[in-house]
Design a protein around this motif. Structure first.
Motif, mmCIF file in Angstrom:
data_model
loop_
_atom_site.group_PDB
_atom_site.id
_atom_site.type_symbol
_atom_site.label_atom_id
_atom_site.label_comp_id
_atom_site.label_asym_id
_atom_site.label_seq_id
_atom_site.Cartn_x
_atom_site.Cartn_y
_atom_site.Cartn_z
ATOM 1 N N ASP A 53 9.667 -13.105 -41.582
ATOM 2 C CA ASP A 53 10.228 -13.371 -40.258
ATOM 3 C C ASP A 53 11.615 -12.761 -40.103
ATOM 4 N N ALA A 54 12.329 -12.574 -41.218
ATOM 5 C CA ALA A 54 13.700 -12.087 -41.162
ATOM 6 C C ALA A 54 13.841 -10.605 -41.505
ATOM 7 N N LYS A 55 12.796 -9.985 -42.051
ATOM 8 C CA LYS A 55 12.909 -8.613 -42.525
ATOM 9 C C LYS A 55 11.758 -7.778 -41.984
ATOM 10 N N ASN A 56 12.080 -6.553 -41.574
ATOM 11 C CA ASN A 56 11.020 -5.632 -41.152
ATOM 12 C C ASN A 56 11.454 -4.198 -41.386
ATOM 13 N N GLU A 82 13.366 6.164 -39.597
ATOM 14 C CA GLU A 82 12.872 5.098 -40.457
ATOM 15 C C GLU A 82 14.012 4.083 -40.603
ATOM 16 N N GLN A 83 13.677 2.794 -40.556
ATOM 17 C CA GLN A 83 14.750 1.813 -40.659
ATOM 18 C C GLN A 83 14.292 0.531 -41.359
ATOM 19 N N TYR A 84 15.301 -0.174 -41.891
ATOM 20 C CA TYR A 84 15.134 -1.508 -42.458
ATOM 21 C C TYR A 84 16.078 -2.442 -41.713
ATOM 22 N N GLN A 85 15.546 -3.591 -41.289
ATOM 23 C CA GLN A 85 16.368 -4.542 -40.529
ATOM 24 C C GLN A 85 16.265 -5.934 -41.126
ATOM 25 N N LEU A 86 17.432 -6.578 -41.256
ATOM 26 C CA LEU A 86 17.529 -7.932 -41.782
ATOM 27 C C LEU A 86 18.207 -8.805 -40.733
ATOM 28 N N THR A 87 17.590 -9.942 -40.399
ATOM 29 C CA THR A 87 18.147 -10.890 -39.430
ATOM 30 C C THR A 87 18.466 -12.205 -40.128
#
Length: 220
Positions: A53-56, A82-87
């Motif tokens: 839920d927090a990472k994609n 290309e990306q990495y996202q952390l919430t």
């Protein structure tokens, strides 16, 4: 250093189609301060894979059209990303950390010795780091409507030798503003964006920009 005024308008949609997969759609229109000239438009699509839920992670394609006074026309840019996202969430406050790689093919115009317009395509690798903080201010008419402050900064750095911009720091975008969150599915934000661009062939530019953004996040 040259300074100017701009108005940016953006729609950013992220749609979760299954527990693990979704897609990203985005359109941006970047205008002069009189809304008379479309200086740049951007269309982005991507496939999203949810690690949790927090990472994609996301991969996708971008088409960019940028106006140039050199030939009074738009030059195109094709881009993969290309990306990495952390919430991270604390109660009603949100911190977003995003790391993005881009492979850019940028059309460049010039004027030949006989006055004809000529073009070539320059390639660039670029790395972007965004930190975005949403600070809850107050609830409005219901629990589904919340007002918040947004503060974010995004740094762009070139990788390797590039013909687009030879400087290591390509640009920086600092934004501060207010947002309205409805049910965690729609966010409308209005803010001031300080957009600083470096140049390897001329003066650096600082654009003072009004930023208007609509974010749409839904589960299908």
């Amino acid at each position: 250093m040259k300074q100017d005024q701009r108005v940016w308008m953006a729609y950013v949609g992220q749609y979760k189609a299954s527990p693990k997969w979704g897609y990203h759609m985005e359109a941006q229109f970047r205008m002069d301060n009189q809304l008379a000239q479309n200086l740049q438009n951007l269309f982005r699509v991507g496939a999203v894979y949810y690690l949790s839920d927090a990472k994609n992670i996301t991969v996708g394609y971008v088409l960019v059209n940028t106006y140039t006074t050199t030939v009074d026309d738009y030059f195109k840019e094709n881009r993969f990303w290309e990306q990495y996202q952390l919430t991270t969430k604390w109660s009603k406050d949100v911190l977003i950390n995003r790391f993005r790689l881009e492979q850019r093919w940028v059309e460049q115009f010039g004027i030949s010795e006989v006055g004809q317009t000529v073009s070539e395509t320059a390639y660039q690798n670029r790395f972007r780091v965004l930190n975005r903080f949403l600070w809850h201010l107050t609830q409005l008419k219901s629990e589904k409507e919340q007002l918040y402050v947004v503060v974010q900064n995004e740094l762009f750095a070139t990788l390797g030798q590039n013909k687009v911009n030879s400087k290591v720091i390509d640009q920086n975008r600092f934004l501060v503003g207010f947002g309205l969150n409805y049910n965690n599915t729609i966010r409308l934000e209005l803010g001031y964006l300080n957009h600083y661009l470096t140049s390897s062939s001329g003066n650096d530019v600082m654009n003072h920009t009004v930023s208007i953004s609509l974010f749409h996040n839904i589960v299908l």
